[in-house]
Design an enzyme around this catalytic site. Sequence first.
Site, mmCIF file in Angstrom:
data_model
loop_
_atom_site.group_PDB
_atom_site.id
_atom_site.type_symbol
_atom_site.label_atom_id
_atom_site.label_comp_id
_atom_site.label_asym_id
_atom_site.label_seq_id
_atom_site.Cartn_x
_atom_site.Cartn_y
_atom_site.Cartn_z
ATOM 1 N N ASN A 100 0.842 -1.193 0.000
ATOM 2 C CA ASN A 100 0.000 0.000 0.000
ATOM 3 C C ASN A 100 0.880 1.247 0.000
ATOM 4 O O ASN A 100 1.969 1.273 0.598
ATOM 5 C CB ASN A 100 -1.022 0.000 1.139
ATOM 6 C CG ASN A 100 -0.470 -0.274 2.513
ATOM 7 O OD1 ASN A 100 0.571 -0.898 2.661
ATOM 8 N ND2 ASN A 100 -1.169 0.180 3.529
ATOM 9 N N ILE A 101 0.382 2.258 -0.703
ATOM 10 C CA ILE A 101 1.119 3.505 -0.892
ATOM 11 C C ILE A 101 0.175 4.651 -0.540
ATOM 12 O O ILE A 101 -0.794 4.905 -1.270
ATOM 13 C CB ILE A 101 1.619 3.643 -2.347
ATOM 14 C CG1 ILE A 101 2.479 2.426 -2.734
ATOM 15 C CG2 ILE A 101 2.407 4.944 -2.517
ATOM 16 C CD1 ILE A 101 2.773 2.325 -4.225
ATOM 17 N N GLU A 102 0.424 5.269 0.601
ATOM 18 C CA GLU A 102 -0.480 6.318 1.077
ATOM 19 C C GLU A 102 -0.073 7.690 0.547
ATOM 20 O O GLU A 102 0.989 7.860 -0.063
ATOM 21 C CB GLU A 102 -0.514 6.284 2.609
ATOM 22 C CG GLU A 102 -1.096 4.961 3.091
ATOM 23 C CD GLU A 102 -1.321 4.877 4.580
ATOM 24 O OE1 GLU A 102 -0.767 5.703 5.337
ATOM 25 O OE2 GLU A 102 -2.076 3.970 4.992
ATOM 26 N N CYS B 291 -4.077 0.723 -2.526
ATOM 27 C CA CYS B 291 -3.937 -0.496 -1.714
ATOM 28 C C CYS B 291 -2.883 -1.437 -2.314
ATOM 29 O O CYS B 291 -2.586 -1.378 -3.513
ATOM 30 C CB CYS B 291 -5.254 -1.248 -1.657
ATOM 31 S SG CYS B 291 -6.526 -0.451 -0.679
ATOM 32 N N GLU C 145 -3.071 -4.623 -2.969
ATOM 33 C CA GLU C 145 -3.594 -5.512 -4.021
ATOM 34 C C GLU C 145 -3.571 -4.808 -5.374
ATOM 35 O O GLU C 145 -3.173 -5.364 -6.394
ATOM 36 C CB GLU C 145 -5.029 -5.936 -3.713
ATOM 37 C CG GLU C 145 -5.202 -6.693 -2.418
ATOM 38 C CD GLU C 145 -5.537 -5.783 -1.243
ATOM 39 O OE1 GLU C 145 -4.867 -4.737 -1.070
ATOM 40 O OE2 GLU C 145 -6.467 -6.122 -0.499
ATOM 41 N N CYS D 114 -10.264 -4.725 0.495
ATOM 42 C CA CYS D 114 -11.331 -3.722 0.549
ATOM 43 C C CYS D 114 -12.247 -3.861 -0.674
ATOM 44 O O CYS D 114 -11.950 -4.594 -1.625
ATOM 45 C CB CYS D 114 -10.742 -2.312 0.620
ATOM 46 S SG CYS D 114 -10.194 -1.656 -0.962
HETATM 47 N N1 THU Z 1 -5.328 -1.315 2.559
HETATM 48 C C1 THU Z 1 -4.793 -2.150 1.622
HETATM 49 O O1 THU Z 1 -3.637 -1.968 1.204
HETATM 50 N N2 THU Z 1 -5.553 -3.153 1.144
HETATM 51 C C2 THU Z 1 -6.832 -3.412 1.540
HETATM 52 O O2 THU Z 1 -7.513 -4.212 0.930
HETATM 53 C C3 THU Z 1 -7.346 -2.749 2.745
HETATM 54 C C4 THU Z 1 -6.687 -1.437 3.055
HETATM 55 C C5 THU Z 1 -4.509 -0.208 3.063
HETATM 56 C C6 THU Z 1 -4.952 1.147 2.597
HETATM 57 C C7 THU Z 1 -4.374 2.039 3.670
HETATM 58 O O3 THU Z 1 -3.034 2.369 3.339
HETATM 59 C C8 THU Z 1 -4.354 1.176 4.915
HETATM 60 O O4 THU Z 1 -4.551 -0.154 4.481
HETATM 61 C C9 THU Z 1 -5.412 1.532 5.926
HETATM 62 O O5 THU Z 1 -6.661 1.576 5.340
#
Ligand code: THU
Length: 132
Positions: A42-44, A53, A55, A86
């Site tokens: 995941n890359i915020e 996310c 995936e 998600c």
């Molecule tokens: N996140 C994912 O990478 N994959 C998911 O399916 C659920 C959420 C990440 C997004 C965000 O960086 C962190 O989890 C918190 O929501």
Amino acid sequence: MDCEELIKMALSAREKAYVPYSKFKVGAAILTGNDKLYTGCNIENASYGATNCAERTAIFKAVSEGETKIKAIAVVGSPDDLTAPCGICRQVISEFATEDTKIIIGKNENEYVVKTLEEILPAAFTKKDLQK
Ligand code: THU
């Protein structure tokens, strides 16, 4: 490629997660139709909605290299809980999955469940709906 190996790759990808805001690291790994492997984290973003996310990072890497079928995808988030993909990621998985695609949701390489797309996204909207 078995589930354990794909989870190990996802765990390794998880280490690269860029999560200054949530601190919640997620990793993913994909086995494609041509038996190629892609990983993602995941890359915020400071603009939270721009977050990608794990995936989708892995899927977009694969598709951008011409791999448009997912045989299996492993996802690891918290080591203490199963982190389910998600809703947006379920939809993106559905674009490239088949009824046989394994969706592996793990805590670690020993504790995981394997689901089908139909189980996690029943009655999905897919490209077949656009032909009606
Ligand atoms: N996140 C994912 O990478 N994959 C998911 O399916 C659920 C959420 C990440 C997004 C965000 O960086 C962190 O989890 C918190 O929501």
